[in-house]
Design a protein around this motif. Structure first.
Motif: not given
Length: 255
Positions: A204-208
Motif C-alpha cells: 500500500i505504501d509503495r503504490l501510494e
C-alpha cells in the motif's frame, strides 16, 4: 446324551451374552464421561479449525483482489506527463533570466532548480501548472533566439487506473487481515497474520508513493530552460568568417 449337553451349554451361552451386554453399556458410559469432562478441548479444536479455514480464505481473497480491476472506477480522464527542453541564445544573460522568472511567476509556476556558468549560460528547471504549460512555453521562446526545442508527452492513464484499483482492493484486504488479527489467540497464528499485514501495508505504501508522484507530474509540467550568451563578432571576426565560408564552398557544395 445330546439333550444333556444342550442343557449344560444353555447357562454358558446366557452368561456370555449377559457379560457382553455389561461390557457394551460400560464402554458407552466411559465415552460419554470423557466427552463431558473435556468440553474446552473440543471448543478449542473447533475454534482453531475455523480460524484455519478463514486464513485459507484470506489468501484466496488476496490472490483474486490484487489481480482484479475496480470496474466501478469512473475516472477515465487522460493523465499526461509533459516535459520540454528549450535552449535559447540571448545577448544579455541577466536580463533574460529576469524575464524568464517573471514569466514563470505570472503563470503561477515555480523554479525547481537553478544553475549555470557565470557569464556564459544559465539553466532553469521550471514547474508550471498543466493548463498554463503551452502559454508559458510560447512566452519563454520569445525571450531569445530558439536554438533547440524538444518535447516529450507520456500517457500514464492506464498505470494510474490500475494502481487506483489495486489500492482499493488492498485497503479492503488490510481491513480483513486486521479483523483476523483481533480474533486470533494463538501465538503462531498472530505471528503469521502480522507478517501478512506488514506485507500488505508495504505494498500500500509503495503504490501510494507512486500515485503521489504521478499526480505531481501530471498536475505540473516541466520545462528545462537553457539560455546561452550569443557571440558578438567584431569587423575582423566577420571578415574571417566570410573567408571561412568562401573556403568551405570551394570543397563542399550544397546537394
Amino acid at each position: 446324551m445330546n439333550k444333556t449337553r444342550i442343557t449344560l451349554l444353555i447357562p454358558l451361552v446366557l452368561g456370555f451374552k449377559k457379560f457382553a451386554c455389561i461390557l457394551f453399556v460400560a464402554s458407552i458410559g466411559f465415552t460419554l464421561t470423557g466427552c463431558a469432562s473435556n468440553p474446552e478441548s473440543g471448543r478449542a479444536n473447533q475454534s482453531h479449525q475455523g480460524f484455519a479455514m478463514e486464513t485459507a480464505q484470506l489468501h484466496s481473497t488476496k490472490s483474486r483482489s490484487v489481480n482484479s480491476n475496480d470496474e466501478g472506477d469512473g475516472d477515465q480522464s487522460q493523465k499526461l506527463i509533459k516535459r520540454s527542453w528549450l535552449t535559447l541564445g540571448v545577448k544579455d544573460l541577466t536580463q533574460a533570466e529576469i524575464q524568464a522568472k517573471t514569466i514563470v511567476e505570472q503563470q503561477s509556476g515555480y523554479i525547481n532548480n537553478t544553475n549555470g556558468s557565470e557569464g556564459k549560460s544559465f539553466n532553469l528547471s521550471i514547474r508550471i501548472p498543466q493548463d498554463q504549460y503551452v502559454e508559458t512555453l510560447e512566452a519563454l521562446r520569445a525571450v531569445g533566439e530558439v536554438i533547440s526545442d524538444n518535447e516529450n508527452v507520456r500517457d500514464v492513464s492506464t498505470e494510474f487506473i490500475d494502481n487506483k484499483a489495486r489500492l482499493a482492493n488492498l485497503y479492503k484486504l488490510r481491513d480483513r487481515i486486521q479483523l483476523l488479527l483481533n480474533r486470533a489467540d494463538r501465538i503462531d497464528d498472530i505471528l503469521k497474520i502480522e507478517r501478512e499485514l506488514n506485507r500488505t501495508q508495504s505494498e500500500i505504501d509503495r503504490l501510494e508513493g507512486r500515485m503521489k508522484y504521478l499526480n505531481s507530474q501530471v498536475d505540473y509540467a516541466t520545462i528545462e530552460l537553457t539560455a546561452e550568451k550569443q557571440k558578438t563578432y567584431g569587423p575582423l571576426g566577420y571578415f574571417f568568417m566570410g573567408i571561412w565560408w568562401g573556403v568551405e564552398k570551394l570543397f563542399v557544395w550544397d546537394q
